[in-house]
Design a protein around this motif. Structure first.
Motif, PDB file in Angstrom:
ATOM      1  N   PHE A 208      -8.304  -0.716  -7.390  1.00 21.23           N
ATOM      2  CA  PHE A 208      -7.640  -2.014  -7.242  1.00 21.23           C
ATOM      3  C   PHE A 208      -6.309  -2.054  -7.993  1.00 21.23           C
ATOM      4  CE2 PHE A 208      -6.634  -6.274  -8.720  1.00 21.23           C
ATOM      5  CZ  PHE A 208      -6.690  -7.004  -7.551  1.00 21.23           C
ATOM      6  N   GLY A 209      -6.314  -1.647  -9.251  1.00 29.03           N
ATOM      7  CA  GLY A 209      -5.102  -1.719 -10.055  1.00 29.03           C
ATOM      8  C   GLY A 209      -3.966  -0.910  -9.471  1.00 29.03           C
ATOM      9  N   ALA A 210      -4.283   0.307  -9.013  1.00 33.63           N
ATOM     10  CA  ALA A 210      -3.259   1.169  -8.420  1.00 33.63           C
ATOM     11  C   ALA A 210      -2.706   0.553  -7.149  1.00 33.63           C
ATOM     12  CB  ALA A 210      -3.847   2.545  -8.122  1.00 33.63           C
ATOM     13  N   CYS A 211      -3.587  -0.039  -6.333  1.00 36.43           N
ATOM     14  CA  CYS A 211      -3.158  -0.705  -5.098  1.00 36.43           C
ATOM     15  C   CYS A 211      -2.209  -1.855  -5.422  1.00 36.43           C
ATOM     16  CB  CYS A 211      -4.378  -1.223  -4.331  1.00 36.43           C
ATOM     17  SG  CYS A 211      -3.983  -2.210  -2.859  1.00 36.43           S
ATOM     18  N   PHE A 212      -2.566  -2.643  -6.428  1.00 40.48           N
ATOM     19  CA  PHE A 212      -1.763  -3.806  -6.805  1.00 40.48           C
ATOM     20  C   PHE A 212      -0.382  -3.376  -7.302  1.00 40.48           C
ATOM     21  CE2 PHE A 212      -0.831  -7.830  -8.923  1.00 40.48           C
ATOM     22  CZ  PHE A 212      -1.431  -8.733  -8.074  1.00 40.48           C
ATOM     23  N   ASP A 213      -0.362  -2.348  -8.162  1.00 39.97           N
ATOM     24  CA  ASP A 213       0.906  -1.870  -8.707  1.00 39.97           C
ATOM     25  C   ASP A 213       1.788  -1.246  -7.622  1.00 39.97           C
ATOM     26  OD1 ASP A 213       0.114  -2.747 -11.178  1.00 39.97           O
ATOM     27  OD2 ASP A 213      -0.625  -0.776 -11.844  1.00 39.97           O
ATOM     28  N   ASP A 214       1.158  -0.449  -6.761  1.00 34.00           N
ATOM     29  CA  ASP A 214       1.918   0.201  -5.686  1.00 34.00           C
ATOM     30  C   ASP A 214       2.527  -0.838  -4.747  1.00 34.00           C
ATOM     31  OD1 ASP A 214       1.290   2.650  -6.713  1.00 34.00           O
ATOM     32  OD2 ASP A 214      -0.310   3.088  -5.282  1.00 34.00           O
ATOM     33  N   SER A 215       1.770  -1.899  -4.466  1.00 33.18           N
ATOM     34  CA  SER A 215       2.265  -2.962  -3.581  1.00 33.18           C
ATOM     35  C   SER A 215       3.492  -3.631  -4.182  1.00 33.18           C
ATOM     36  CB  SER A 215       1.169  -3.999  -3.333  1.00 33.18           C
ATOM     37  OG  SER A 215       0.032  -3.419  -2.733  1.00 33.18           O
ATOM     38  N   LEU A 216       3.461  -3.842  -5.503  1.00 28.89           N
ATOM     39  CA  LEU A 216       4.583  -4.478  -6.196  1.00 28.89           C
ATOM     40  C   LEU A 216       5.806  -3.564  -6.164  1.00 28.89           C
ATOM     41  CD1 LEU A 216       5.625  -6.843  -7.838  1.00 28.89           C
ATOM     42  CD2 LEU A 216       4.750  -5.725  -9.898  1.00 28.89           C
ATOM     43  N   ASN A 217       5.601  -2.264  -6.392  1.00 33.23           N
ATOM     44  CA  ASN A 217       6.717  -1.314  -6.386  1.00 33.23           C
ATOM     45  C   ASN A 217       7.373  -1.243  -5.018  1.00 33.23           C
ATOM     46  OD1 ASN A 217       6.260  -0.664  -9.075  1.00 33.23           O
ATOM     47  ND2 ASN A 217       4.902   1.036  -8.572  1.00 33.23           N
ATOM     48  N   VAL A 218       6.552  -1.251  -3.955  1.00 33.74           N
ATOM     49  CA  VAL A 218       7.075  -1.190  -2.594  1.00 33.74           C
ATOM     50  C   VAL A 218       7.899  -2.422  -2.286  1.00 33.74           C
ATOM     51  CG1 VAL A 218       6.474  -1.221  -0.148  1.00 33.74           C
ATOM     52  CG2 VAL A 218       5.275   0.325  -1.708  1.00 33.74           C
ATOM     53  N   SER A 219       7.434  -3.598  -2.744  1.00 35.69           N
ATOM     54  CA  SER A 219       8.149  -4.847  -2.464  1.00 35.69           C
ATOM     55  C   SER A 219       9.496  -4.884  -3.172  1.00 35.69           C
ATOM     56  CB  SER A 219       7.296  -6.043  -2.907  1.00 35.69           C
ATOM     57  OG  SER A 219       7.172  -6.091  -4.326  1.00 35.69           O
ATOM     58  N   ILE A 220       9.582  -4.241  -4.356  1.00 36.83           N
ATOM     59  CA  ILE A 220      10.851  -4.221  -5.098  1.00 36.83           C
ATOM     60  C   ILE A 220      11.854  -3.327  -4.394  1.00 36.83           C
ATOM     61  CG2 ILE A 220      11.923  -3.475  -7.248  1.00 36.83           C
ATOM     62  CD1 ILE A 220       9.390  -4.320  -8.699  1.00 36.83           C
TER      63      ILE A 220
END
Length: 221
Positions: A208-220
């Motif tokens: 979950f944590g990796a998914c959440f962080d990766d999603s944020l990085n992609v959006s930036i």
């Protein structure tokens, strides 16, 4: 021996079934009553509300409602599927079944690809399977291991916990990809002692944590 166990429904009983399905679809679409899904429904919520949840391969497609003489009938599709596994509902394993949906060009429609395997959920109307546009129609290859544990045991065990209530809310301000992390890698579970009122909270997988962080990085980016 043919697997085609129950797909033939001709005669009077077939006519009654067809009319019932038509009525059901028309009720959904008259006066804007079609359920809208601006956000993805959590698979736990979809599982708990569904009459059936299955894994199936799409075998064929038949289109209905394209007759210009009956424009009041919304275009709808009948998919022939082969049921590989039943997680919930009165469905025959290993047989051909029919599932109905409005055409995927409509707000309530669902589109499936012939030859593909899916996780499907919906309602049972007069004995027929109708896909829920707000439910599960996920390509099987996109179903995570966390979701597989959910549909096998964890979702049903925790249906008393509703996603969106108490400690199982998803922040509406999150981007869609982050909300999707909750769908793929989190379940709302009851952590209370036996006999006590439900005390629900998110149970997140290690991913979950990796998914959440990766999603944020992609959006930036």
């Amino acid at each position: 021996m043919s697997l085609y166990c129950s797909i033939s429904k001709m005669g009077c009983s077939g006519l009654v079934t067809t009319l019932a399905i038509l009525l059901n679809f028309n009720i959904l679409t008259i006066y804007g009553m079609c359920p809208q899904c601006p956000d993805k429904v959590h698979p736990q919520e979809a599982f708990c509300k569904a009459d059936f949840v299955i894994k199936a391969v799409v075998d064929d497609l038949t289109n209905y409602g394209d007759n210009p003489l009956t424009p009041e009938v919304d275009p709808r599709d009948k998919y022939t599927i082969i049921v590989e596994k039943i997680y919930k509902g009165n469905v025959t394993l290993g047989c051909y079944e029919e599932v109905w949906t409005l055409r995927d060009t409509l707000p309530c429609g669902v589109g499936l690809i012939i030859g593909e395997k899916y996780l499907l959920s919906g309602t049972i109307e007069v004995g027929d399977l109708v896909l829920d546009p707000c439910g599960l129609h996920e390509p099987w290859e996109e179903v995570t291991s966390h979701m597989k544990i959910g549909i096998n045991k964890r979702y049903e065990k925790n249906c008393q916990c509703e996603v969106g209530e108490s400690n199982c809310q998803i922040d509406t301000g999150l981007i869609p990809a982050q909300k999707d992390c909750y769908c793929k890698y989190a379940t709302c579970v009851d952590s209370s002692k036996a006999g006590c009122a439900p005390e629900c909270k998110w149970k997140e997988s290690k991913t979950f944590g990796a998914c959440f962080d990766d999603s944020l990085n992609v959006s930036i980016i």
